[in-house]
Design an enzyme around this catalytic site. Sequence first.
Site, mmCIF file in Angstrom:
data_model
loop_
_atom_site.group_PDB
_atom_site.id
_atom_site.type_symbol
_atom_site.label_atom_id
_atom_site.label_comp_id
_atom_site.label_asym_id
_atom_site.label_seq_id
_atom_site.Cartn_x
_atom_site.Cartn_y
_atom_site.Cartn_z
ATOM 1 N N LYS A 1 35.560 -19.621 11.995
ATOM 2 C CA LYS A 1 36.515 -18.910 11.623
ATOM 3 C C LYS A 1 36.958 -19.372 10.255
ATOM 4 O O LYS A 1 37.179 -20.463 10.026
ATOM 5 C CB LYS A 1 37.930 -19.113 12.485
ATOM 6 C CG LYS A 1 38.984 -18.439 12.439
ATOM 7 C CD LYS A 1 40.315 -18.781 13.424
ATOM 8 C CE LYS A 1 41.379 -17.856 13.508
ATOM 9 N NZ LYS A 1 42.378 -18.017 14.330
ATOM 10 N N MET B 1 44.815 -13.111 9.915
ATOM 11 C CA MET B 1 44.712 -14.274 9.072
ATOM 12 C C MET B 1 43.198 -14.728 8.592
ATOM 13 O O MET B 1 42.795 -15.180 7.558
ATOM 14 C CB MET B 1 45.074 -15.509 9.744
ATOM 15 C CG MET B 1 46.696 -15.626 9.860
ATOM 16 S SD MET B 1 47.073 -16.901 10.741
ATOM 17 C CE MET B 1 46.679 -18.261 9.775
ATOM 18 N N GLY C 1 34.621 -10.657 14.655
ATOM 19 C CA GLY C 1 35.981 -10.030 14.512
ATOM 20 C C GLY C 1 36.665 -10.421 13.411
ATOM 21 O O GLY C 1 36.557 -11.571 12.874
ATOM 22 N N GLY D 1 41.237 -10.395 11.934
ATOM 23 C CA GLY D 1 42.605 -10.361 11.997
ATOM 24 C C GLY D 1 43.539 -10.685 10.784
ATOM 25 O O GLY D 1 42.944 -10.522 9.767
ATOM 26 N N VAL E 1 36.195 -14.032 12.035
ATOM 27 C CA VAL E 1 35.526 -15.071 12.894
ATOM 28 C C VAL E 1 33.861 -14.547 12.738
ATOM 29 O O VAL E 1 33.593 -13.295 13.021
ATOM 30 C CB VAL E 1 35.729 -14.903 14.339
ATOM 31 C CG1 VAL E 1 34.922 -15.756 15.082
ATOM 32 C CG2 VAL E 1 37.154 -15.506 14.101
ATOM 33 N N ASP F 1 50.442 -17.300 22.423
ATOM 34 C CA ASP F 1 50.018 -16.014 22.487
ATOM 35 C C ASP F 1 48.696 -15.828 23.659
ATOM 36 O O ASP F 1 47.842 -15.430 23.552
ATOM 37 C CB ASP F 1 49.225 -15.861 21.315
ATOM 38 C CG ASP F 1 48.903 -14.249 20.947
ATOM 39 O OD1 ASP F 1 49.409 -13.296 21.586
ATOM 40 O OD2 ASP F 1 48.021 -13.946 19.994
#
Length: 399
Positions: free
Chosen positions: A35, A17, A13, A15, A20, A128
């Site tokens: 990551k 920043m 995945g 995002g 992963v 979060d």
Amino acid sequence: MKYGRYEVVKELGRGTMGVVYQAHDPQIDRMVALKVLRPDRVVSQDFVLRFLREAKAIGRISHPNIVTVYDVGQDHGTIYIAMEFLEGRPLNEAIKGRTLPPDEAVQMCSEVAEALGYAHSKGITHRDIKPSNIILTPDHRTKLTDFGIARIEDPDAAQQTQAGDILGTPVYMAPEQVMGQKADGRTDLYALGVILYEMVVGKRPFGGGNIAAIFRSITHEPPEDPMKAGTFHHRELADLILKSLSKDPNQRFQTGQKMAAALKACLDAGAHPFPESTVSAEKPVRSKKAGIVIAVLCVCLAAGIIGYKTMQNPGEDASATAGAELPAASSLLDVASTPSGAQVFVDSAFKGTTPVNIPLHPGSYEIRLNLPGYYEWEAQLQIGEDQPAPLDVRLVSID
């Protein structure tokens, strides 16, 4: 491809920043989750520090319900974090389109509450908490992940979040997060209360047609009693959920351990984990700051633009904010800053210095403003159709 000694197997995945990957550690022959900070982020020291905060946050804690960090390193001009590779599925997939039996929901949430209580005792606030950051393992345990925007109580650490930044995922944010106020452990427990409500009722306690409406509901409207919102019938658990959703942090559970104990006790016949008076109907929050924040958000939405920071996970349920397919018509992003002269980047591409008008198609964009001597400003913005979208940013001096 390799980062350090880790051999990338596949992408899991990506995002705002980083990306992963599933990777193999040949030194001890095990799979890890790797990551990796996006290369365009390495040019910003602010983002490098924020990325490393995740490793520092979860690398110094050890709990059976929190993902384990193994290693941190640098390679290919970027930074990586090697973490425990988790088999299983995120909670948002498990609850999509269905409710869970109360005992199953309580077991999961009590584990998360205990994990949060432990993290909070170490000075770490997650900020979060959402279903996609809770992994359900094949052996029926929960694992809390993604401390990417965690706040660490460390006097030696630089403060990376400028005042007024809105961090988190909108539908799980507490009123104090919406108003740009300081988040603490009770903020995480509020989000867990939203998740528990969603698990047993089948819908979220706060909603709306757009983000501004969601924020107004969070800060001003009391949640519907779970006993009236669906087919759920358990008074003690319903009261526990309402307590966790109190708009005043002082009226919520003050520690994860207390919330976990209440969760386990509320299913016992005749158990009363907290006084009945503590879950009475609340008065809406009416502070000046709340009114100002909501007004600003509504103005932004009217212009077709609103920003928040979050790590979007694969499979995330975005039903609360997703709209119909956007047309190809162009719009205009009108960016200004105080002071002016800030560099503007749209999806990492330089677009000029403020003030500047940027033609864009309707859609979601990552906007960054940089000015020497000032904190970097960033937001994920939704650009509307057929109307100018004004963005006026007040930058905060590092000094």
